[in-house]
Design a protein around this motif. Structure first.
Motif, PDB file in Angstrom:
ATOM      1  N   ASN A   1       0.866  -1.186   0.000  1.00 62.14           N
ATOM      2  CA  ASN A   1       0.000   0.000   0.000  1.00 62.14           C
ATOM      3  C   ASN A   1       0.898   1.231   0.000  1.00 62.14           C
ATOM      4  O   ASN A   1       1.447   1.602   1.042  1.00 62.14           O
TER       5      ASN A   1
ATOM      6  N   ALA B   1       0.710   7.676  -8.603  1.00 63.83           N
ATOM      7  CA  ALA B   1      -0.336   6.662  -8.499  1.00 63.83           C
ATOM      8  C   ALA B   1      -0.263   6.022  -7.122  1.00 63.83           C
ATOM      9  O   ALA B   1       0.811   5.915  -6.520  1.00 63.83           O
ATOM     10  N   THR B   2      -1.419   5.622  -6.587  1.00 63.68           N
ATOM     11  CA  THR B   2      -1.467   4.825  -5.372  1.00 63.68           C
ATOM     12  C   THR B   2      -1.636   3.372  -5.773  1.00 63.68           C
ATOM     13  O   THR B   2      -2.415   3.057  -6.676  1.00 63.68           O
ATOM     14  N   CYS B   3      -0.921   2.498  -5.094  1.00 66.18           N
ATOM     15  CA  CYS B   3      -0.893   1.087  -5.484  1.00 66.18           C
ATOM     16  C   CYS B   3      -1.306   0.202  -4.322  1.00 66.18           C
ATOM     17  O   CYS B   3      -0.834   0.381  -3.189  1.00 66.18           O
ATOM     18  N   ARG B   4      -2.200  -0.722  -4.616  1.00 67.33           N
ATOM     19  CA  ARG B   4      -2.589  -1.798  -3.713  1.00 67.33           C
ATOM     20  C   ARG B   4      -2.464  -3.113  -4.475  1.00 67.33           C
ATOM     21  O   ARG B   4      -2.357  -3.105  -5.699  1.00 67.33           O
TER      22      ARG B   4
ATOM     23  N   LYS C   1      -5.406  -2.987  -6.921  1.00 66.97           N
ATOM     24  CA  LYS C   1      -5.842  -1.772  -7.607  1.00 66.97           C
ATOM     25  C   LYS C   1      -4.723  -0.750  -7.670  1.00 66.97           C
ATOM     26  O   LYS C   1      -3.976  -0.564  -6.714  1.00 66.97           O
ATOM     27  N   THR C   2      -4.624  -0.067  -8.807  1.00 70.77           N
ATOM     28  CA  THR C   2      -3.703   1.057  -8.985  1.00 70.77           C
ATOM     29  C   THR C   2      -4.516   2.265  -9.445  1.00 70.77           C
ATOM     30  O   THR C   2      -5.266   2.163 -10.411  1.00 70.77           O
ATOM     31  N   THR C   3      -4.376   3.377  -8.743  1.00 71.03           N
ATOM     32  CA  THR C   3      -5.147   4.580  -9.044  1.00 71.03           C
ATOM     33  C   THR C   3      -4.216   5.718  -9.399  1.00 71.03           C
ATOM     34  O   THR C   3      -3.381   6.118  -8.581  1.00 71.03           O
ATOM     35  N   GLU C   4      -4.318   6.219 -10.626  1.00 74.09           N
ATOM     36  CA  GLU C   4      -3.499   7.351 -11.033  1.00 74.09           C
ATOM     37  C   GLU C   4      -4.056   8.641 -10.438  1.00 74.09           C
ATOM     38  O   GLU C   4      -5.270   8.825 -10.354  1.00 74.09           O
ATOM     39  N   LEU C   5      -3.163   9.544 -10.043  1.00 71.75           N
ATOM     40  CA  LEU C   5      -3.545  10.798  -9.413  1.00 71.75           C
ATOM     41  C   LEU C   5      -3.128  11.962 -10.302  1.00 71.75           C
ATOM     42  O   LEU C   5      -2.169  11.856 -11.065  1.00 71.75           O
TER      43      LEU C   5
ATOM     44  N   HIS D   1      -3.811  12.030  -1.204  1.00 68.88           N
ATOM     45  CA  HIS D   1      -4.737  10.914  -1.393  1.00 68.88           C
ATOM     46  C   HIS D   1      -4.824  10.123  -0.095  1.00 68.88           C
ATOM     47  O   HIS D   1      -3.892  10.142   0.728  1.00 68.88           O
TER      48      HIS D   1
ATOM     49  N   MET E   1      -6.103   6.172   1.368  1.00 67.33           N
ATOM     50  CA  MET E   1      -6.476   4.820   0.970  1.00 67.33           C
ATOM     51  C   MET E   1      -6.600   3.950   2.219  1.00 67.33           C
ATOM     52  O   MET E   1      -5.935   4.195   3.237  1.00 67.33           O
TER      53      MET E   1
END
Length: 535
Positions: A451, A461-464, A467-471, A503, A505
């Motif tokens: 995380n 990007a935040t990574c799990r 899931k990867t979420t671009e910011l 961000h 998470m």
């Protein structure tokens, strides 16, 4: 259909029934034609208002006639419905209701079953349908009772949560007030101390100025007295009397001594009030002082690395890329000479290789925001390879991420690798915050394992694991703040320069204990360390 609400307006005031062939007189009153004709045969006046009525034939009021017919039809339907309800008859066919249409969920007669409206529908006898419905309703009642109990429990739980939320809000409000009050007290105390310091300095300076002013005024008074005496003496024309008067006034002092300049003894004391840095950098210095009393503060993370390509500084705060190839290879000219100053200027320093490519030490630790590199200019001739490339234990050729030097002095890009580093500190409960100086690095990952927030030189990007979420945000932070709440398993990232949240998470799969996680790309040379901020 006309309803009972306006059927009374369609009633003839003579026969008190709904209009039949209604007519309207010139006065506006309406009657059945037959009824008003009988009345007008004996008198030519309206029976309601007495207005004279002409003798010619009255036209039919078609609007009232249409409304009256609809009202009569509505009365018939109403009576038929009442009759069917009493006798349980079909409204349409006036047959006894003996069946239940399962498809339409309504009672029906035999004629309804055979009609087009219920073609293909499923029917049951009323008693059988009622028994089946009763069983379903009884079963549904049981389920409904359980559902009511469950929902009642949910409602009670929600009420408890509302109460807890209010109590938590009040608790946080009290905590916020207390913490701000502590800072206010500190600020008020320091404000009073600095004001008192200024006041004491002002009083000391004023005292010195008053003493000097008294001395100046005394000297001025003496000079004016001397001026008066000189004026009297100079008026004497007799020489003997002039000398006698002068010597009596000045106790045998010569004019040279009397008129000696005293400017050096009477210099003005200038204003010298100064509070040092508090005069120009008061807010910054007070903020630095507040850091010593603020609790809790950012975590003082200490880092550990199991990678041979990443070196941790002596104080455990900074990470440097030190690829294994760098420790055994350098580029030299054909005459075995090189410019040591140029190596230092390109970012190398502090680490001295004394043997054939073997490091002696990596030197002192780096400070916050400062660059640390390695000093390669102390190699003996026996350890001078001809290129930056080197063969590792596995026999594979490794090179700097920046490139390998060719014979013409040009560089060729080579692939870089990423290495993982964790903090020695572990977190199992509570809330924790730390800040990382990322500087101008073109790749980093920060957070906890699985995380984290990632920057690859172009985007964030935040990574799990799932899931990867671009910011998207405008500024490029130079310092990243990380907040971890172990209870809620929530991780938040901040631009630590202005405390703007980047961000947040959460991951229920976080397993305790947790350590701070770092991932950087191995590069060489590496003049820009990744550093944990200590306050």
């Amino acid at each position: 259909m006309a309803s009972a609400l306006y059927s009374q307006d369609l009633t003839c005031p003579i026969c008190w029934t709904i209009f039949t062939d209604p007519v309207t007189l010139t006065c506006g009153h309406s009657f059945c034609r037959e009824c008003i004709t009988d009345v007008l045969s004996s008198q030519h006046r309206c029976p309601q208002c007495g207005t004279a009525v002409p003798t010619e034939r009255l036209p039919t009021s078609h609007i009232l006639k249409s409304l009256a017919e609809k009202a009569k039809e509505a009365e018939k339907v109403k009576k038929r419905k009442e009759k069917a309800e009493v006798a349980e008859l079909c409204l349409e066919h006036e047959e006894k209701l003996k069946l239940f249409c399962v498809t339409d969920q309504q009672l029906a007669c035999i004629i309804c079953r055979d009609g087009d409206t219920h073609e293909g529908h499923k029917f049951k006898p009323i008693k059988e349908a009622a028994a089946s419905l009763r069983q379903e309703l009884e079963k549904g009642m049981q389920n409904l009772c359980g559902d009511i109990l469950f929902k009642q429990g949910l409602a009670n739980t929600q009420r408890d949560e509302i109460t807890k939320n209010k109590e938590k809000s009040q608790q946080l409000m009290t905590q916020i007030f207390r913490q701000f009050e502590e800072m206010h007290q500190f600020l008020r105390k320091r404000e009073d101390e600095i004001k008192n310091e200024l006041k004491h300095k002002e009083e000391d300076a004023a005292e010195k100025m008053r003493e000097r002013l008294n001395a100046i005024e005394t000297a001025l008074s003496e000079s004016r007295q001397l001026e008066g005496k000189l004026t009297s003496v100079l008026k004497i024309e007799d020489s003997a009397r002039l000398l006698k008067s002068w010597t009596e006034c000045n106790s045998r002092m010569s004019p040279e001594h009397v008129f000696r300049p005293k400017a050096n003894d009477l210099q003005v004391v200038n204003t010298s009030l100064s509070l040092g840095p508090y005069e120009s950098h008061l807010q910054f210095f007070i903020w630095k002082e507040m850091l010593q009393v603020i609790q809790p503060r950012a975590e003082l993370l200490s880092l550990k690395s199991n990678s041979t390509d990443i070196t941790v500084s002596d104080d455990g705060r900074s990470l440097f890329c030190t690829p294994e190839s760098n420790q055994a290879s350098l580029f030299y000219s054909s005459d075995d000479d090189y410019d040591t100053e140029s190596y230092q200027n390109t970012g190398y320093g502090r680490s001295i290789l004394t043997g054939p490519g073997k490091p002696q030490s990596f030197g002192a630790s780096a400070q916050l925001g400062q660059n640390r590199a390695y000093d390669w200019h102390a190699l003996r001739k026996s350890g001078k390879p001809k290129s930056f490339g080197a063969t590792t234990r596995s026999g594979q050729n490794r090179a700097f991420d920046q490139g390998t030097f060719t014979g013409s002095g040009q560089t060729q890009a080579s692939s870089s690798t990423k290495k993982h580093v964790f903090s020695v500190n572990e977190f199992s409960s509570g809330q924790h915050y730390w800040e990382i100086e990322v500087g101008h690095r073109d790749y980093w990952e920060l957070g906890i394992k699985d995380n984290f927030l990632k920057y690859d030189g172009k985007k964030y990007a935040t990574c799990r694991p799932d899931k990867t979420t671009e910011l998207e945000f405008g500024d490029r932070p130079r310092k990243i703040g990380i907040y971890l709440n172990c209870a809620s398993k929530k991780l938040s990232f901040y631009d630590a320069d202005n405390m703007t949240r980047i961000h947040a998470m959460s991951s229920p799969l976080m397993s305790m204990p947790l350590s701070a996680y770092f991932n950087i790309r191995v590069r060489a040379p590496d003049p820009n360390p990744l550093t944990v901020c200590w306050y």
